[in-house]
Design a protein around this motif. Structure first.
Motif: not given
Length: 72
Positions: A52-53, A42-46, A57-58
């Motif tokens: 950026s959200v 999912k992360w790779r597809e974003m 936060k990080a």
């Protein structure tokens, strides 16, 4: 010596939220490796805009950790 925890990176912020969403949906009894693979995919597809959200936060987490460490 007391171990100072490090600030988490954007992916781990996303992973934490991903796990919370699975729990809220009632999805349980999934192996952690399967969750990590699903989350990574999912992360790779974003897009960068979607990420950026979590980057923000990080960044906020890192800044608050730095402030806590400078006070001690």
């Amino acid at each position: 010596m007391i171990h100072q925890s490090r600030a988490i990176n954007p992916y781990f912020v996303f992973l934490d939220q991903f796990r919370d969403n699975l729990r809220k949906l009632g999805i349980k009894n999934i192996k952690p490796t399967v969750v990590a693979k699903m989350c990574g995919q999912k992360w790779r597809e974003m897009s960068d805009a979607q990420k950026s959200v979590y980057i923000e936060k990080a960044k906020n987490n890192r800044e608050s950790r730095d402030m806590e460490n400078s006070v001690k």
